[in-house]
Motif scaffolding. Structure first.
Motif, short mmCIF file in Angstrom:
data_model
loop_
_atom_site.label_atom_id
_atom_site.label_comp_id
_atom_site.label_asym_id
_atom_site.label_seq_id
_atom_site.Cartn_x
_atom_site.Cartn_y
_atom_site.Cartn_z
N ASP A 115 0.83 -1.21 0.00
CA ASP A 115 0.00 0.00 0.00
C ASP A 115 0.86 1.26 0.00
O ASP A 115 0.58 2.22 -0.72
CB ASP A 115 -0.94 0.01 1.21
CG ASP A 115 -2.06 -1.03 1.10
OD1 ASP A 115 -2.27 -1.55 -0.02
OD2 ASP A 115 -2.70 -1.33 2.14
N SER A 116 1.92 1.25 0.80
CA SER A 116 2.83 2.40 0.84
C SER A 116 3.50 2.61 -0.51
O SER A 116 3.65 3.74 -0.98
CB SER A 116 3.91 2.20 1.92
OG SER A 116 3.32 2.16 3.20
N LEU A 117 3.89 1.51 -1.17
CA LEU A 117 4.53 1.63 -2.48
C LEU A 117 3.55 2.18 -3.52
O LEU A 117 3.92 3.00 -4.36
CB LEU A 117 5.08 0.27 -2.93
CG LEU A 117 6.30 -0.23 -2.17
CD1 LEU A 117 6.65 -1.66 -2.63
CD2 LEU A 117 7.50 0.69 -2.41
N ALA A 129 1.81 6.76 -6.79
CA ALA A 129 0.78 7.75 -7.15
C ALA A 129 1.32 9.16 -6.98
O ALA A 129 1.10 10.03 -7.82
CB ALA A 129 -0.47 7.52 -6.31
N ARG A 130 2.05 9.42 -5.90
CA ARG A 130 2.65 10.74 -5.66
C ARG A 130 3.67 11.07 -6.73
O ARG A 130 3.72 12.19 -7.23
CB ARG A 130 3.31 10.79 -4.28
CG ARG A 130 2.35 10.87 -3.14
CD ARG A 130 3.10 11.01 -1.83
NE ARG A 130 2.22 10.91 -0.70
CZ ARG A 130 2.64 10.88 0.55
NH1 ARG A 130 3.94 10.95 0.83
NH2 ARG A 130 1.79 10.81 1.55
N ALA A 131 4.49 10.06 -7.09
CA ALA A 131 5.50 10.28 -8.12
C ALA A 131 4.84 10.62 -9.46
O ALA A 131 5.30 11.52 -10.19
CB ALA A 131 6.39 9.05 -8.26
N GLU A 132 3.77 9.96 -9.77
CA GLU A 132 3.05 10.25 -11.02
C GLU A 132 2.45 11.64 -10.98
O GLU A 132 2.47 12.38 -11.97
CB GLU A 132 1.97 9.19 -11.27
CG GLU A 132 2.50 7.86 -11.73
CD GLU A 132 1.38 6.83 -11.95
OE1 GLU A 132 0.23 7.22 -12.24
OE2 GLU A 132 1.70 5.63 -11.82
N ALA A 133 1.91 12.01 -9.82
CA ALA A 133 1.32 13.35 -9.68
C ALA A 133 2.40 14.42 -9.86
O ALA A 133 2.18 15.43 -10.54
CB ALA A 133 0.64 13.48 -8.32
#
Length: 123
Positions: free
Chosen positions: A101-103, A108-112
């Motif tokens: 889940d953390s990964l 998702a943050r990296a994509e954002a």
């Protein structure tokens, strides 16, 4: 019924056999002759029944030894087959759900962030 002439220990015999078994009989007689000839070479005056008995016993002894080796080989084959039939147990570590889940959240943050950077570059 065919009659086959054989020689065992220097003595000639006529033996009946089933049709088609002549070659088998001759081969068996030659094996017996090897043993009987060795006995006759050691004792020229041995009576025929005793010579045949001794040759038969020598062949029986060899047969028992071969059967023992066969049983040992069959046991080894069975042992090896059992090892192949039972696959080796391999344990694969399981990644805890919290880590996956953390990964996913980091991805998702990296994509954002990548989307923000791409947006600023394009403007």
């Amino acid at each position: 019924m065919p009659q086959v002439d054989i020689t065992v220990g220097g003595r000639k015999f006529q033996v009946a056999c089933q049709s088609g078994e002549e070659n088998f009989l001759k081969t068996a007689a030659s094996i017996l002759d090897v043993e009987a000839s060795a006995i006759v070479a050691q004792s020229q005056r041995m009576p025929e029944p005793q010579m045949l008995l001794m040759a038969g016993l020598l062949l029986a002894d060899k047969t028992v030894a071969i059967e023992d080796r066969l049983r040992a080989a069959e046991a080894k084959v069975a042992e090896l087959e059992a090892k192949v039939a039972d696959p080796v147990k391999v344990e694969v570590p399981v990644v805890p759900t919290a880590v996956t889940d953390s990964l996913k959240e980091l991805a998702a943050r990296a994509e954002a962030l990548a989307d923000e950077v791409e947006e600023k570059v394009n403007t």
